[in-house]
Design a protein around this motif. Sequence first.
Motif, PDB file in Angstrom:
ATOM      1  N   GLY A  99     -47.162   3.178   9.576  1.00  0.00           N
ATOM      2  CA  GLY A  99     -46.025   2.633   9.162  1.00  0.00           C
ATOM      3  C   GLY A  99     -45.720   2.158   7.800  1.00  0.00           C
ATOM      4  O   GLY A  99     -44.511   1.482   7.366  1.00  0.00           O
ATOM      5  N   GLY A 100     -46.583   2.522   6.991  1.00  0.00           N
ATOM      6  CA  GLY A 100     -46.554   2.247   5.563  1.00  0.00           C
ATOM      7  C   GLY A 100     -45.738   3.520   4.818  1.00  0.00           C
ATOM      8  O   GLY A 100     -45.835   4.722   5.248  1.00  0.00           O
ATOM      9  N   TYR A 101     -45.080   3.205   3.708  1.00  0.00           N
ATOM     10  CA  TYR A 101     -44.420   4.240   2.670  1.00  0.00           C
ATOM     11  C   TYR A 101     -44.914   4.152   1.434  1.00  0.00           C
ATOM     12  O   TYR A 101     -44.585   2.890   1.045  1.00  0.00           O
ATOM     13  CB  TYR A 101     -43.006   4.533   2.921  1.00  0.00           C
ATOM     14  CG  TYR A 101     -42.666   4.973   4.315  1.00  0.00           C
ATOM     15  CD1 TYR A 101     -42.479   6.313   4.624  1.00  0.00           C
ATOM     16  CD2 TYR A 101     -42.637   4.035   5.529  1.00  0.00           C
ATOM     17  CE1 TYR A 101     -42.164   6.783   5.790  1.00  0.00           C
ATOM     18  CE2 TYR A 101     -42.465   4.651   6.744  1.00  0.00           C
ATOM     19  CZ  TYR A 101     -42.054   5.900   7.171  1.00  0.00           C
ATOM     20  OH  TYR A 101     -41.756   6.247   8.069  1.00  0.00           O
ATOM     21  N   ILE A 102     -45.364   5.169   0.421  1.00  0.00           N
ATOM     22  CA  ILE A 102     -45.686   4.953  -0.726  1.00  0.00           C
ATOM     23  C   ILE A 102     -45.168   5.984  -1.872  1.00  0.00           C
ATOM     24  O   ILE A 102     -44.969   7.098  -1.250  1.00  0.00           O
ATOM     25  CB  ILE A 102     -47.189   4.781  -0.643  1.00  0.00           C
ATOM     26  CG1 ILE A 102     -47.654   4.166  -2.344  1.00  0.00           C
ATOM     27  CG2 ILE A 102     -47.886   6.184  -0.602  1.00  0.00           C
ATOM     28  CD1 ILE A 102     -48.995   3.873  -2.367  1.00  0.00           C
ATOM     29  N   ARG A 103     -44.710   5.615  -3.079  1.00  0.00           N
ATOM     30  CA  ARG A 103     -44.151   6.564  -3.742  1.00  0.00           C
ATOM     31  C   ARG A 103     -45.145   7.584  -4.299  1.00  0.00           C
ATOM     32  O   ARG A 103     -46.332   7.643  -4.232  1.00  0.00           O
ATOM     33  CB  ARG A 103     -43.536   5.963  -5.055  1.00  0.00           C
ATOM     34  CG  ARG A 103     -43.316   6.754  -6.282  1.00  0.00           C
ATOM     35  CD  ARG A 103     -42.921   5.745  -7.464  1.00  0.00           C
ATOM     36  NE  ARG A 103     -42.447   6.612  -8.531  1.00  0.00           N
ATOM     37  CZ  ARG A 103     -43.293   6.920  -9.741  1.00  0.00           C
ATOM     38  NH1 ARG A 103     -44.388   6.448  -9.761  1.00  0.00           N
ATOM     39  NH2 ARG A 103     -42.726   7.326 -10.719  1.00  0.00           N
ATOM     40  N   HIS A 104     -44.699   8.901  -4.062  1.00  0.00           N
ATOM     41  CA  HIS A 104     -45.323   9.955  -4.439  1.00  0.00           C
ATOM     42  C   HIS A 104     -44.760  11.102  -5.379  1.00  0.00           C
ATOM     43  O   HIS A 104     -43.635  11.264  -5.264  1.00  0.00           O
ATOM     44  CB  HIS A 104     -45.613  10.935  -3.178  1.00  0.00           C
ATOM     45  CG  HIS A 104     -46.343  12.049  -3.315  1.00  0.00           C
ATOM     46  ND1 HIS A 104     -47.737  12.268  -3.534  1.00  0.00           N
ATOM     47  CD2 HIS A 104     -45.966  13.397  -3.328  1.00  0.00           C
ATOM     48  CE1 HIS A 104     -48.120  13.492  -3.580  1.00  0.00           C
ATOM     49  NE2 HIS A 104     -47.116  14.431  -3.491  1.00  0.00           N
ATOM     50  N   LEU A 105     -45.426  11.437  -6.443  1.00  0.00           N
ATOM     51  CA  LEU A 105     -45.159  12.482  -7.284  1.00  0.00           C
ATOM     52  C   LEU A 105     -45.564  13.786  -7.044  1.00  0.00           C
ATOM     53  O   LEU A 105     -46.806  13.906  -6.606  1.00  0.00           O
ATOM     54  CB  LEU A 105     -45.339  12.031  -8.837  1.00  0.00           C
ATOM     55  CG  LEU A 105     -44.832  10.641  -9.188  1.00  0.00           C
ATOM     56  CD1 LEU A 105     -45.130  10.306 -10.461  1.00  0.00           C
ATOM     57  CD2 LEU A 105     -43.148  10.762  -8.980  1.00  0.00           C
ATOM     58  N   PRO A 106     -44.750  14.865  -7.501  1.00  0.00           N
ATOM     59  CA  PRO A 106     -43.720  14.928  -8.101  1.00  0.00           C
ATOM     60  C   PRO A 106     -42.521  14.699  -7.241  1.00  0.00           C
ATOM     61  O   PRO A 106     -42.789  14.575  -6.008  1.00  0.00           O
ATOM     62  CB  PRO A 106     -43.317  16.406  -8.594  1.00  0.00           C
ATOM     63  CG  PRO A 106     -44.371  17.175  -7.704  1.00  0.00           C
ATOM     64  CD  PRO A 106     -45.362  16.365  -7.309  1.00  0.00           C
ATOM     65  N   LYS A 107     -41.423  14.134  -7.686  1.00  0.00           N
ATOM     66  CA  LYS A 107     -40.348  13.810  -6.975  1.00  0.00           C
ATOM     67  C   LYS A 107     -39.884  15.037  -6.194  1.00  0.00           C
ATOM     68  O   LYS A 107     -39.855  16.282  -7.015  1.00  0.00           O
ATOM     69  CB  LYS A 107     -39.037  13.250  -7.741  1.00  0.00           C
ATOM     70  CG  LYS A 107     -39.523  11.939  -8.134  1.00  0.00           C
ATOM     71  CD  LYS A 107     -39.122  10.726  -7.134  1.00  0.00           C
ATOM     72  CE  LYS A 107     -39.030   9.412  -7.567  1.00  0.00           C
ATOM     73  NZ  LYS A 107     -38.401   8.339  -6.929  1.00  0.00           N
ATOM     74  N   PRO A 108     -39.266  14.994  -5.184  1.00  0.00           N
ATOM     75  CA  PRO A 108     -38.469  16.198  -4.432  1.00  0.00           C
ATOM     76  C   PRO A 108     -37.212  16.740  -5.161  1.00  0.00           C
ATOM     77  O   PRO A 108     -36.590  15.847  -6.003  1.00  0.00           O
ATOM     78  CB  PRO A 108     -37.945  15.589  -2.919  1.00  0.00           C
ATOM     79  CG  PRO A 108     -37.998  13.994  -3.160  1.00  0.00           C
ATOM     80  CD  PRO A 108     -38.917  13.478  -4.166  1.00  0.00           C
ATOM     81  N   HIS A 109     -36.907  17.782  -5.089  1.00  0.00           N
ATOM     82  CA  HIS A 109     -35.827  18.472  -5.528  1.00  0.00           C
ATOM     83  C   HIS A 109     -34.549  18.026  -4.599  1.00  0.00           C
ATOM     84  O   HIS A 109     -34.583  18.505  -3.284  1.00  0.00           O
ATOM     85  CB  HIS A 109     -35.809  19.883  -5.689  1.00  0.00           C
ATOM     86  CG  HIS A 109     -36.931  20.273  -6.445  1.00  0.00           C
ATOM     87  ND1 HIS A 109     -36.704  20.322  -7.835  1.00  0.00           N
ATOM     88  CD2 HIS A 109     -38.011  21.092  -6.365  1.00  0.00           C
ATOM     89  CE1 HIS A 109     -38.015  20.447  -8.443  1.00  0.00           C
ATOM     90  NE2 HIS A 109     -38.792  21.187  -7.288  1.00  0.00           N
ATOM     91  N   VAL A 110     -33.510  17.381  -4.629  1.00  0.00           N
ATOM     92  CA  VAL A 110     -32.494  16.834  -4.040  1.00  0.00           C
ATOM     93  C   VAL A 110     -31.205  17.547  -4.260  1.00  0.00           C
ATOM     94  O   VAL A 110     -30.838  17.759  -5.590  1.00  0.00           O
ATOM     95  CB  VAL A 110     -32.436  15.258  -3.873  1.00  0.00           C
ATOM     96  CG1 VAL A 110     -31.154  14.850  -3.032  1.00  0.00           C
ATOM     97  CG2 VAL A 110     -33.616  14.439  -3.666  1.00  0.00           C
TER      98      VAL A 110
END
Length: 226
Positions: A99-110
């Motif tokens: 249920g948790g979410y955390i920032r992950h790098l590298p950022k996705p290509h959007v």
Amino acid sequence: MSSHGIKDVTFALLDDEGKLIKGEDGLSTTGIYLADNPGEGFTAVNFTGLETEGTPQFANDKIKRTSYGQPEPKVALTALDLDPHVHFKLIGYVSDGKGGYIRHLPKPHVAMLVHSRSLDNTIDIYEGVANCEIVEEASNHSTDNTNETDADTTLSATILTPRDKNVFVDPKDPDTQAVYKYWLSTDTGFDLAAIYREVFGGYSAVNNGSTPANSNNSSVLNNGSK
């Protein structure tokens, strides 16, 4: 040209080669996501930095030419609401399975396509970005009182050069690749299906195998909403 309103905003995640990501790792089974479900949509989409002011070049006490540096475009977006799982994928947050979410790098290509209309409603306007990185700089909350106090989602995106080198190529200079593209539905050769393929990494419509010939793309995009 002047425009009004936001008809819709559509997103997709692309891989390092600029190709559409579908399924669990993407935004939907078809790869694209139209943010237009009940209560969902965007109230503001503002592009800035699309061009930089030129620098005059002098000779013989005269301005002989102007040089132009590379633009540093950005997009500021405000959502009335946005599906939370799509939201997290756009900004590159990953699930811990609990249920948790955390920032992950590298950022996705959007990839993103913004649809608006001319003031007289005769022209559909499309603005496309084939590669950007989206951040959510703040999460703001205020207490409810006699009125409900809503906190809208605010995102900002830095626009980057498309990963696919065949996308957004300058027709007068094939060695130059742009980061932003603009389309008008009334121009000769306008092809909505081709726009989706270019912006969204090869996306092909799933609505009976084709995109509607007119400018109303909702039936195609709704197939990719979930």
